[in-house]
Design an enzyme around this catalytic site. Structure first.
Site, PDB file in Angstrom:
ATOM      1  N   CYS A 253       0.828  -1.207   0.000  1.00 55.35           N
ATOM      2  CA  CYS A 253       0.000   0.000   0.000  1.00 55.35           C
ATOM      3  C   CYS A 253       0.863   1.258   0.000  1.00 55.35           C
ATOM      4  CB  CYS A 253      -0.949  -0.010   1.189  1.00 55.35           C
ATOM      5  SG  CYS A 253      -0.160  -0.357   2.771  1.00 55.35           S
TER       6      CYS A 253
ATOM      7  N   HIS B  46      -1.490   0.775   7.756  1.00 58.71           N
ATOM      8  CA  HIS B  46      -1.947   0.872   6.361  1.00 58.71           C
ATOM      9  C   HIS B  46      -1.702   2.290   5.869  1.00 58.71           C
ATOM     10  CE1 HIS B  46      -4.122  -0.048   2.764  1.00 58.71           C
ATOM     11  NE2 HIS B  46      -5.050   0.867   3.007  1.00 58.71           N
TER      12      HIS B  46
END
Length: 1035
Positions: A98, A353
């Site tokens: 990510c 994340h």
């Protein structure tokens, strides 16, 4: 409908009054439950497996009524994978990539960078054939620039909702399962891209990284003595700003440019003064790039833990940033506009994340890029509130400060991207080159083909589902047979026919057949009676067989079952009769011998025989017409007796009556005749039957041997009473005055001899003294006088001369070992010598010691013990015993120790509901030594756990094991052994002196406030390699 067991009883109740030869068709149909009332939908909640006419609850409810077409398929609408109009394309997260996706989206929306990359030459021309691309070949980018070109072209004109960046990630050699430092990735990739583009001939391409991202500042040092100013110029692609202790972005920039004093040991060597002088140093911004990257240093090194941590500090920043006050040359255009905010969700530096908020330079609208998902913000304002709410709460976190108009604050933002404000409008016509557009068109064609294929598959599934819906609605109403001709079909097949998720297979009734190839009466519970009309349609559409019509009702099985049931009823009566007969005493010689075990379980054995005749022992399940067996027949008894037939438990190995009367019982002739009806082949032993003659002879011999052993044991015990009772034993360290000679035997001999004397009927007598185990192959002694007084004392036993004379008479001695005391000197002897016969073998003794040391340092899968200590004072006493001034604890210490132990989960161990007495930590080591002397087996105490370790594993690896056992992070562990602190994590356990059966003391530091760090301990303890071995470092 009645329960299944009641239905089964009702189906066979007629067998109580009907003899097997009188069974009629009506009885057969009753046994197969043909005329049970069918259940009504809405009244019966679930299917009655005992009623073949119950067709409710078999899966029909999902087909009756209107059904949504979407339920006929499990294929998502392919248009959901299509890019929405006026939206951006997402990127697939390949596991932990990510952080890569966020930077790719930020760089893609830099129009100047995208335009320059499109101008790079490409090897794609090799794939061109005339005006098109070879269909049989897939385009594979060769360089980083080509990968970016292709990715940007897909992000710009792809019809897909998201694309796969695996080619780009693979080209860089990144580990898709390892989350890396996003800021380090940005730096390394920009450096790699600049180096790659530097070889281009087109200056607009060659210099794009410098033009967009490169600025310049100078390290300026001013001598306080002479005032001389020196500069060191340096280029930068981002400014790394410290956020600790700051609340606003402008404060971070001011600290970055703050003047630093060089004094003391850190003085500056002035070339003008030719000596070290006090000076000042600061950074001056000379020029700023078009795109200003500001790295907020959220991930810092924690000196206390030795690992990275995340700073969750709120930092305020504005959408408009005026950099003119910070640059050296005034008067230029230094007003910047916020264009991107990169966010890290999570409280840990090792997990979380990454997402990005990026402003579209063409429309001025904000978008949130979260891998495959892209969300447009309402209006044209940046919205970070939701992202800040997603972070895990902490007791120590501060409240979110209020933000004015045009300003924002975040505790998760780690990079801010600002764009220089210009009067010119951004170039809105970044065209994809023709060769790239052709590649994109080809990918779009593949996507369209996939959409068409998926839509066709959906349509086929819907059509098939509608046809099945009509079939079920038609046939389900015709399933009940009523009084018309009928057939039997398995319930399982009907359920699968009504299950839309599985394809319908041919009907298979073979598993329901009896030995006569007809329907087994016991299988009726898993069968359903349906009309012949429905059966004809089923077999014509799906095939299978055999078909089970009314002719499939098996009369032979019903007659046999009737006979068995009547016998079982008779068995109940006989069981009561036998029990009554056993209560009466047996007179005269009319009785018969029966095994007690057989008498306890004879009814169960008879039932099993009947079930075997019935062909299905599982149906009885230990029950007979609803009445259960005696509960005193335990599973253990049945397991031991299940291999024996009736009355075989009183057979001896020779096949005759056993001699042990405890295993058998005399029963009357009437009782035996009843039992013999069920077991005609059972061994028969009248009361006058003699026991086995061979067993009697063996019993007499055994009794004679036992008597002999008892006599020998008693004689030896009388001859060597002190040796047996371990009393009045000589000691080498305190040599007795009344003798100059002591003899030695192995301790193993003494222990085996004592076992025999204690239990002469169970243990074999000891006939010889084996001293060869104490000698080397050369016949020399393996122990020194000193070692026999200490560590080797447990291997030998000292014998008095009088005892030795008796031992020589009672046993065969292979080697005589003795120690003689000799006084040295003619007058006033001052020295005593001890001489052993045979003498010590120095070479073998040295080899034995080396082997013992090697065994202690080279071991695998050995057991050690970790003892958790919960008191600071006590662990200091254990680690440094010399500090102890008293052997007892004060009452205050005892009172303090109790609540600590109760709070620690490793000390909350119950023992039958009573509290176990705590062992003082102060005397713990001494206690362990006493335990070792008393028993070779380690006795664990409360707060202690055993671990399997090897000598070659490191202390860090041991700490990982301790973490799993005690839930204490490695950086919170303080370990010690025998008063020595264990601190070198890289050292092996062998070199640290940890040997098998060692006891290590564990003192745990107070738990850290951030409990999420425990989840990252495994990753923290792994060596951090960053981007080593990837294409970012030139590999």
């Amino acid at each position: 409908m009645a329960p299944r067991l009641q239905l089964e009883k009702a189906a066979w109740r007629w067998a109580e009054t009907v003899r097997p030869e009188e069974v009629s068709q009506e009885h057969i149909e009753t046994a197969y439950r043909i005329w049970l009332e069918p259940c009504i939908r809405g009244v019966c909640r679930r299917n009655c497996k005992g009623n073949p006419n119950c067709l409710v609850g078999i899966g029909e409810h999902i087909w009756l009524g209107e059904i949504d077409e979407n339920s006929f398929h499990n294929i998502d609408d392919p248009n959901c994978e299509r890019r929405k109009k006026n939206s951006f394309v997402g990127l697939t997260n390949l596991g932990a990539t990510c952080y890569v996706n966020t930077f790719l989206q930020v760089w893609f929306l830099n129009l100047e960078l995208r335009q320059a990359l499109y101008l790079c030459p490409s090897t794609c021309s090799d794939y061109m054939l005339g005006d098109g691309i070879q269909e049989e070949k897939d385009y594979e980018p060769q360089t980083i620039c080509e990968h970016l070109q292709y990715l940007f072209a897909l992000l710009q004109n792809s019809n897909r909702r998201y694309i796969d960046p695996s080619g780009f990630v693979k080209a860089l050699g990144l580990d898709t399962g390892q989350q890396q430092d996003a800021q380090e990735f940005s730096k390394l990739f920009m450096s790699l891209l600049e180096d790659t583009l530097s070889k281009q001939k087109n200056p607009d391409v060659r210099n794009i990284v410098q033009q967009q991202f490169c600025g310049e500042y100078a390290y300026v040092t001013v001598c306080n003595q002479c005032g001389r100013e020196s500069k060191l110029l340096s280029k930068f692609y981002e400014l790394e700003l410290n956020i600790q202790g700051h609340k606003q972005l402008t404060d971070c920039i001011s600290e970055f440019l703050k003047e630093e004093k060089l004094e003391g040991d850190n003085r500056y060597f002035c070339e003008n003064c030719q000596s070290k002088q006090n000076a000042t140093r600061k950074i001056r911004l000379l020029s700023l790039p078009c795109t200003l990257n500001l790295q907020l240093m959220r991930f810092v090194f924690d000196r206390q833990t030795g690992h990275k941590k995340k700073l969750n500090t709120y930092i305020g920043f504005s959408e408009i940033l005026d950099m003119e006050p910070y640059v050296e040359h005034k008067g230029g255009s230094y007003v910047y506009e916020l264009s991107a905010v990169l966010i890290h969700r999570g409280v840990s530096a090792y997990s979380g994340h990454y997402i990005a908020h990026v402003k579209d330079p063409q429309s001025g609208e904000w978008y949130k890029f979260n891998d495959e998902d892209i969300e447009k913000m309402e209006g044209k304002k940046l919205q970070l509130g939701i992202e800040e709410d997603l972070a895990e709460p902490s007791k120590s976190q501060t409240r979110k400060p209020k933000c004015g108009k045009g300003t924002h604050c975040s505790r998760n933002a780690y990079m801010l991207v600002y764009r220089l404000q210009t009067q010119e409008k951004p170039n809105t016509t970044v065209q994809v080159p023709a060769f790239l557009q052709e590649l994109v068109d080809r990918d779009n064609s593949k996507f369209e083909e996939w959409c068409i294929e998926m839509a066709e598959m959906r349509k086929q599934s819907v059509d098939k589902g509608k046809a099945k819906h009509e079939e079920v609605k038609e046939l389900y109403q015709r399933l009940p047979a009523g009084a018309e001709p009928y057939e039997f079909v398995s319930l399982e097949w009907l359920q699968k026919w009504l299950d839309e998720s599985t394809p319908t297979k041919p009907i298979d009734n073979h598993a329901c057949l009896c030995s006569h190839d007809k329907l087994h009466p016991d299988k009726i519970s898993i069968m359903k009676r349906i009309s012949e009309y429905a059966a004809d349609i089923f077999y014509s559409r799906y095939g299978g067989g055999p078909r089970l019509t009314v002719k499939a009702l098996c009369k032979e099985c019903v007659v046999e079952r009737c006979r068995i049931l009547r016998l079982k009823n008779q068995l109940n009566e006989d069981y009561k009769t036998v029990n009554n007969l056993l209560k009466a005493a047996v007179k005269g010689s009319d009785g018969f011998w029966v095994g007690k075990s057989s008498l306890r379980s004879w009814r169960q054995l008879a039932l099993e025989q009947l079930d075997e005749q019935d062909g299905d022992a599982e149906q009885s399940n230990g029950k007979m017409n609803g009445s259960t067996l005696n509960k005193d027949e335990s599973k253990e008894e049945r397991k031991e007796e299940e291999e024996l037939n009736f009355n075989e438990d009183i057979l001896c190995p020779h096949g005759e009556l056993c001699i042990s009367e405890n295993e058998r019982r005399l029963v009357s002739k009437e009782a035996w005749s009843k039992l013999q009806q069920y077991f005609p082949k059972a061994p028969e032993f009248p009361s006058y039957k003699e026991c086995c003659s061979q067993c009697k002879i063996l019993e007499r011999e055994g009794e004679e041997n036992e008597a002999l052993h008892k006599m020998i044991a008693n004689e030896q015990k009388t001859s060597l009473p002190n040796l047996f009772q371990d009393k009045n034993r000589p000691c080498l360290s305190n040599w007795p005055e009344d003798t100059d000679v002591l003899y030695i035997v192995s301790q193993f001999f003494v222990e085996e001899w004592r076992k025999f004397v204690r239990k002469p009927t169970r243990c074999s007598p000891v006939s010889s003294v084996g001293n060869s185990a104490l000698l080397c192959p050369h016949g020399g002694l393996m122990f020194t006088f000193a070692s026999m007084t200490k560590e080797d004392s447990k291997l030998i036993a000292l014998i008095w001369p009088s005892e030795w004379q008796m031992i020589q008479k009672l046993f065969v001695v292979d080697h005589v070992i003795k120690i003689t005391r000799i006084e040295v000197g003619d007058v006033n002897p001052s020295e005593t010598q001890y001489i052993s016969e045979p003498k010590l073998c120095p070479e073998c003794r040295e080899g034995l010691l080396c082997q013992q040391q090697r065994d202690l340092r080279e071991y695998t899968q050995a057991t050690i013990y970790v003892h958790k200590v919960v008191d600071n004072k006590k662990v200091m006493k254990d680690s440094a015993p010399e500090l102890n001034v008293s052997s007892s604890e004060t009452e205050e210490d005892k009172e303090e120790a109790k609540p600590d132990g109760e709070k620690d989960p490793d000390f909350n161990q119950s023992n039958g509901g009573t509290k176990r007495q705590k062992i003082s930590h102060q005397n713990y080591i001494a206690y362990q030594k006493q335990v070792i002397r008393r028993s070779m087996r380690h006795r664990k105490v409360r707060g202690e756990k055993a671990l399997l370790v090897s000598a070659n594993q490191t202390l860090k690896e041991l700490k990982i094991q301790i973490m799993h056992a005690f839930s204490v992070a490695p950086f919170d562990q303080n370990l010690s052994i025998d008063g020595k602190i264990l601190s070198d994590d890289c050292a092996t356990l062998g070199t640290l002196g940890v040997i098998p059966e060692s006891v290590i003391l564990l003192k745990a530091d107070e738990p850290i406030a951030d409990y999420a760090a425990m989840d990252d301990v495994m990753q923290v303890c792994m060596p951090e390699e960053g981007f080593k071995g990837t294409g970012l470092l030139g590999h």
